[in-house]
Write a protein that holds these residues in place. Structure first.
Motif, PDB file in Angstrom:
ATOM      1  N   ARG A   1       0.830  -1.205   0.000  1.00 52.78           N
ATOM      2  CA  ARG A   1       0.000   0.000   0.000  1.00 52.78           C
ATOM      3  C   ARG A   1       0.865   1.257   0.000  1.00 52.78           C
ATOM      4  O   ARG A   1       0.541   2.250  -0.645  1.00 52.78           O
TER       5      ARG A   1
ATOM      6  N   MET B   1       2.012   2.041  -3.549  1.00 53.71           N
ATOM      7  CA  MET B   1       1.009   2.206  -4.595  1.00 53.71           C
ATOM      8  C   MET B   1       0.922   3.623  -5.170  1.00 53.71           C
ATOM      9  O   MET B   1       0.711   3.762  -6.387  1.00 53.71           O
ATOM     10  N   PRO B   2       1.084   4.694  -4.398  1.00 54.63           N
ATOM     11  CA  PRO B   2       1.030   6.019  -5.028  1.00 54.63           C
ATOM     12  C   PRO B   2       2.043   6.189  -6.160  1.00 54.63           C
ATOM     13  O   PRO B   2       1.733   6.815  -7.185  1.00 54.63           O
TER      14      PRO B   2
ATOM     15  N   GLU C   1       0.794   4.180  -9.145  1.00 53.89           N
ATOM     16  CA  GLU C   1      -0.315   4.900  -9.773  1.00 53.89           C
ATOM     17  C   GLU C   1       0.203   6.069 -10.596  1.00 53.89           C
ATOM     18  O   GLU C   1      -0.249   6.307 -11.724  1.00 53.89           O
TER      19      GLU C   1
ATOM     20  N   ASP D   1      -6.402  -2.202  -1.791  1.00 51.84           N
ATOM     21  CA  ASP D   1      -7.438  -1.251  -2.195  1.00 51.84           C
ATOM     22  C   ASP D   1      -6.909  -0.150  -3.111  1.00 51.84           C
ATOM     23  O   ASP D   1      -7.015   1.046  -2.809  1.00 51.84           O
ATOM     24  N   SER D   2      -6.340  -0.548  -4.223  1.00 55.53           N
ATOM     25  CA  SER D   2      -5.910   0.403  -5.247  1.00 55.53           C
ATOM     26  C   SER D   2      -6.307  -0.144  -6.610  1.00 55.53           C
ATOM     27  O   SER D   2      -6.160  -1.352  -6.850  1.00 55.53           O
TER      28      SER D   2
ATOM     29  N   ASN E   1      -4.698   0.076  -9.140  1.00 53.52           N
ATOM     30  CA  ASN E   1      -3.457  -0.364  -9.775  1.00 53.52           C
ATOM     31  C   ASN E   1      -2.894  -1.626  -9.140  1.00 53.52           C
ATOM     32  O   ASN E   1      -1.771  -2.024  -9.446  1.00 53.52           O
ATOM     33  N   CYS E   2      -3.656  -2.271  -8.280  1.00 56.62           N
ATOM     34  CA  CYS E   2      -3.268  -3.564  -7.716  1.00 56.62           C
ATOM     35  C   CYS E   2      -4.306  -4.592  -8.118  1.00 56.62           C
ATOM     36  O   CYS E   2      -5.482  -4.484  -7.737  1.00 56.62           O
TER      37      CYS E   2
END
Length: 271
Positions: free
Chosen positions: A136, A139-140, A143, A176-177, A179-180
Motif C-alpha cells: 500500500r 502504490m502512489p 499509480e 485497495d488500489s 493499480n493492484c
C-alpha cells in the motif's frame, strides 16, 4: 489476447537479441526480469533503460513489464514484522515502478516467494497485514507511473504464503488500489483443488496478467496440462491482456521452448 515471453528464457543473450528472436518467432511482447539487467534496479542506469526501451522498439516488440521482482536482491521482505525492512521494500517497489515505466512497461508481476514466505512466529493473517502495509505504501508511485501491480499466487512447491487465487484477491482488496490486481499462472493454479477454468471465471474482473506454463516447468503443450479449456475460459471472460510464456526448465532448447509454446497456444485458439 496478446502473446509474450519472459526474457530469461533467452538466458545469457543480450536483451536486443532476445527481442529480435521473440518478434521473429511471432510474439508481440517480452516480459523482463530485472536481474537480467542488474542485481538491483537501483543500479540500472538511465542510459541502460533508454537503450533497452529503444532496442524493444527497434525489434517491434512491446515491453510488457517486469517479473521476478525481488530475485537476486538483498535486504527486502514483504511479510516481515520489521517496519524498517518493509519500508525499504516499499521503496524498492517504487523504484521498480519507475524502471518499468522507463522501459515502456505497464505491469509488475509480484511472485518472489523467497521474500514473502512466513517467518517464524508470523501467522498467515499477520503476514497478509504486513504485505498489504508494504505494498500500500508503494502504490502512489505505481499509480503515478501508470503501473499495475499483479499479485501472483504460487503453489506449495514454491512457498507457504498466498497459495491460491482467492488469497490473492483477498490481499488485493486489503491494498485497495485500482493499480493492484491479480496475476494467474497455470503452473501455480494446477496445485489448487479448484479447476483452472473455474479459477479464471472466479477471478474476473481482476485478472491483470497471465503466465502460460506446465506443472513440469516446461512450456504450454509440453506436459500433461490441457490448455484448450484454459484458453476457452479466457475467451469466455473476454480476457484481452497478455499471455506470457514462463518456463523454468530450459533443457528442450530455445527453439522448442519459444517456437513450440506459441504454436501450441495458437492451436488452442484455432489459429
Amino acid at each position: 489476447m496478446k502473446f509474450g515471453i519472459c526474457n530469461e528464457t533467452f538466458q545469457d543473450w543480450p536483451l536486443a537479441r532476445g527481442f529480435e528472436y521473440a518478434k521473429n518467432a511471432g510474439y508481440a511482447g517480452v516480459e523482463i526480469a530485472p536481474f537480467t539487467m542488474a542485481n538491483s534496479a537501483y543500479d540500472i542506469t538511465p542510459q541502460q533503460r533508454e537503450e533497452t526501451r529503444r532496442a524493444a522498439e527497434d525489434a517491434g516488440v512491446t515491453v510488457i513489464g517486469l517479473h521476478w521482482l525481488l530475485a537476486k536482491t538483498e535486504g527486502f521482505y514483504l511479510t516481515t514484522p520489521d517496519d524498517e525492512v518493509r519500508n525499504r521494500t516499499s521503496d524498492y517497489f517504487a523504484e521498480l515502478a519507475r524502471l518499468c515505466r522507463d522501459l515502456g512497461g505497464t505491469i509488475m508481476v509480484l511472485g518472489s516467494p523467497q521474500q514473502r514466505n512466513l517467518l517464524p512466529g508470523v501467522t498467515e493473517a499477520e503476514a497478509m497485514k504486513y504485505a498489504a502495509n508494504c505494498l500500500r505504501r508503494a502504490m502512489p508511485t505505481l499509480e503515478e507511473c501508470g503501473i499495475t501491480l499483479a499479485l501472483e499466487p504460487l503453489g506449495p512447491a514454491e512457498g507457504d504464503f498466498l497459495l491460491t487465487a482467492e488469497k490473492g484477491l483477498e490481499l488485493r482488496e486489503m491494498i485497495d488500489s485500482p493499480n493492484c490486481q491479480l496475476h494467474l499462472d497455470v503452473k501455480a493454479m494446477s496445485s489448487e483443488s479448484k479447476p483452472i477454468p473455474q479459477i479464471i471465471r472466479d477471478s474476473v474482473p481482476h485478472i491483470a496478467h497471465f503466465h502460460a506454463n506446465d506443472a513440469n516447468k516446461l512450456g504450454p503443450g509440453m506436459g500433461d496440462i490441457d490448455f484448450h479449456p484454459i484458453f476457452a475460459a479466457l475467451k469466455e471472460v473476454n480476457y484481452d491482456g497478455w499471455v506470457s510464456v514462463e518456463v523454468f526448465n530450459y533443457e528442450p532448447g530455445l527453439e522448442a521452448l519459444v517456437d513450440g509454446s506459441l504454436k501450441y497456444m495458437k492451436s488452442c485458439l484455432g489459429q
